[in-house]
Design a protein around this motif. Structure first.
Motif, PDB file in Angstrom:
ATOM      1  N   ALA A   1       7.457   8.234 -86.278  1.00  0.00           N
ATOM      2  CA  ALA A   1       8.887   7.932 -86.378  1.00  0.00           C
ATOM      3  C   ALA A   1       9.136   6.901 -87.470  1.00  0.00           C
ATOM      4  CB  ALA A   1       9.416   7.428 -85.036  1.00  0.00           C
ATOM      5  N   LEU A   2       8.278   5.870 -87.544  1.00  0.00           N
ATOM      6  CA  LEU A   2       8.418   4.865 -88.602  1.00  0.00           C
ATOM      7  C   LEU A   2       8.149   5.465 -89.975  1.00  0.00           C
ATOM      8  CD1 LEU A   2       6.905   1.615 -87.041  1.00  0.00           C
ATOM      9  CD2 LEU A   2       9.279   2.061 -87.694  1.00  0.00           C
TER      10      LEU A   2
ATOM     11  N   ASP B   1       8.710   8.561 -90.847  1.00  0.00           N
ATOM     12  CA  ASP B   1       9.909   9.337 -91.163  1.00  0.00           C
ATOM     13  C   ASP B   1      11.064   8.426 -91.583  1.00  0.00           C
ATOM     14  OD1 ASP B   1       8.472  11.601 -90.517  1.00  0.00           O
ATOM     15  OD2 ASP B   1       9.419  11.868 -88.544  1.00  0.00           O
ATOM     16  N   LEU B   2      11.163   7.287 -90.913  1.00  0.00           N
ATOM     17  CA  LEU B   2      12.213   6.326 -91.249  1.00  0.00           C
ATOM     18  C   LEU B   2      12.004   5.761 -92.657  1.00  0.00           C
ATOM     19  CD1 LEU B   2      14.709   4.830 -90.288  1.00  0.00           C
ATOM     20  CD2 LEU B   2      13.201   3.108 -89.281  1.00  0.00           C
TER      21      LEU B   2
ATOM     22  N   VAL C   1      14.103  12.445 -83.517  1.00  0.00           N
ATOM     23  CA  VAL C   1      13.116  11.479 -84.006  1.00  0.00           C
ATOM     24  C   VAL C   1      11.762  11.818 -83.397  1.00  0.00           C
ATOM     25  CG1 VAL C   1      12.466   9.027 -83.975  1.00  0.00           C
ATOM     26  CG2 VAL C   1      14.849   9.697 -84.306  1.00  0.00           C
TER      27      VAL C   1
ATOM     28  N   LEU D   1      19.774   7.643 -88.697  1.00  0.00           N
ATOM     29  CA  LEU D   1      18.328   7.767 -88.492  1.00  0.00           C
ATOM     30  C   LEU D   1      17.740   6.469 -87.940  1.00  0.00           C
ATOM     31  CD1 LEU D   1      15.728   9.406 -88.704  1.00  0.00           C
ATOM     32  CD2 LEU D   1      15.553   8.664 -91.096  1.00  0.00           C
ATOM     33  N   VAL D   2      18.172   5.327 -88.456  1.00  0.00           N
ATOM     34  CA  VAL D   2      17.664   4.042 -87.968  1.00  0.00           C
ATOM     35  C   VAL D   2      18.071   3.840 -86.503  1.00  0.00           C
ATOM     36  CG1 VAL D   2      17.736   1.542 -88.256  1.00  0.00           C
ATOM     37  CG2 VAL D   2      17.663   3.001 -90.265  1.00  0.00           C
TER      38      VAL D   2
ATOM     39  N   ALA E   1      18.423  10.950 -81.113  1.00  0.00           N
ATOM     40  CA  ALA E   1      17.141  10.394 -80.669  1.00  0.00           C
ATOM     41  C   ALA E   1      16.117  11.500 -80.452  1.00  0.00           C
ATOM     42  CB  ALA E   1      17.327   9.573 -79.393  1.00  0.00           C
TER      43      ALA E   1
ATOM     44  N   THR F   1      16.113   6.166 -84.253  1.00  0.00           N
ATOM     45  CA  THR F   1      14.728   5.728 -84.099  1.00  0.00           C
ATOM     46  C   THR F   1      14.644   4.601 -83.078  1.00  0.00           C
ATOM     47  OG1 THR F   1      14.231   6.373 -86.377  1.00  0.00           O
ATOM     48  CG2 THR F   1      12.698   4.850 -85.327  1.00  0.00           C
TER      49      THR F   1
ATOM     50  N   PRO G   1       5.631   6.650 -82.158  1.00  0.00           N
ATOM     51  CA  PRO G   1       6.265   5.582 -82.933  1.00  0.00           C
ATOM     52  C   PRO G   1       5.803   5.494 -84.394  1.00  0.00           C
ATOM     53  CG  PRO G   1       5.607   4.753 -80.778  1.00  0.00           C
ATOM     54  CD  PRO G   1       5.069   6.143 -80.901  1.00  0.00           C
TER      55      PRO G   1
ATOM     56  N   ARG H   1      15.157   6.113 -79.597  1.00  0.00           N
ATOM     57  CA  ARG H   1      13.998   6.890 -79.131  1.00  0.00           C
ATOM     58  C   ARG H   1      12.820   5.981 -78.790  1.00  0.00           C
ATOM     59  NH1 ARG H   1      12.213  12.467 -79.514  1.00  0.00           N
ATOM     60  NH2 ARG H   1      10.333  12.448 -78.250  1.00  0.00           N
ATOM     61  N   HIS H   2      12.688   4.895 -79.546  1.00  0.00           N
ATOM     62  CA  HIS H   2      11.570   3.964 -79.351  1.00  0.00           C
ATOM     63  C   HIS H   2      12.125   2.557 -79.144  1.00  0.00           C
ATOM     64  CE1 HIS H   2       8.820   7.138 -80.524  1.00  0.00           C
ATOM     65  NE2 HIS H   2       9.605   7.368 -81.566  1.00  0.00           N
TER      66      HIS H   2
END
Length: 184
Positions: free
Chosen positions: A144-145, A147-148, A137, A76-77, A134, A80, A141, A83-84
């Motif tokens: 996404a953060l 979710d992270l 995600v 996941l990290v 990606a 992320t 952003p 993707r970003h």
């Protein structure tokens, strides 16, 4: 006054106790005997006895589950960051920490014990490529953060649970420190 015990009743009790004890001892002795030689197998063929497989250490099961959870968090990290790209440099230390955790846990899991299987908490199959990860995600952003962070909190909770069930104190402390690292 005490009741008189006849010598015959006393001897019968002693003999009975002795016979029971000897019978039990004989049964236990015979039950523990193995010859290690050939025994009749299916169809009357002789086969060699093989020693029983040793039981799997309960901490190996815990390590396998912790490894799957750690790999899921690492994926996941990385996804992320893919993707970003603007977040990739900020996430680099998190990637390094998770990679180190994966390495430590992989060393605790013997080959063939299911370490490559997806986490049992994961309801979907693992993505096939980095691009697929990606794509899973969030596009924004901030989301996404978020979710992270949620994924990291789930990892912290999982490592805490694993630390509570670990048999080895050293392994429990390792899992607790991994939980603390993911919480930061």
């Amino acid at each position: 006054m005490s009741s008189p015990v006849t010598p015959l009743a006393r001897a019968a009790t002693t003999r009975r106790t002795l016979l029971t004890g000897l019978t039990s001892l004989t049964c236990l002795t015979l039950a523990g005997c193995t010859t290690g030689q050939a025994v009749d197998g299916p169809g009357g063929q002789d086969t060699e006895r093989t020693p029983a497989q040793p039981a799997l250490d309960p901490d190996v099961t815990v390590a396998t589950l912790a490894l799957a959870a750690e790999r899921k968090a690492l994926d996941l990290v990385v996804a992320t960051g893919d993707r970003h790209p603007a977040l990739a440099s900020a996430l680099a230390p998190v990637v390094v920490a998770h990679e180190e955790h994966v390495t430590l846990l992989a060393d605790a899991v013997p080959d063939g014990s299911g370490s490559n299987s997806p986490s049992p908490q994961s309801s979907s199959p693992p993505p096939d490529t980095d691009r697929d990860r990606a794509d899973q995600v969030a596009g924004e952003p901030r989301r996404a953060l978020r979710d992270l962070v949620r994924g990291q909190r789930e990892l912290v909770a999982a490592h805490k649970r694993f630390a509570f069930v670990a048999q080895s104190g050293a392994f429990a402390r390792l899992l607790a420190s991994m939980a603390a690292a993911a919480a930061q």
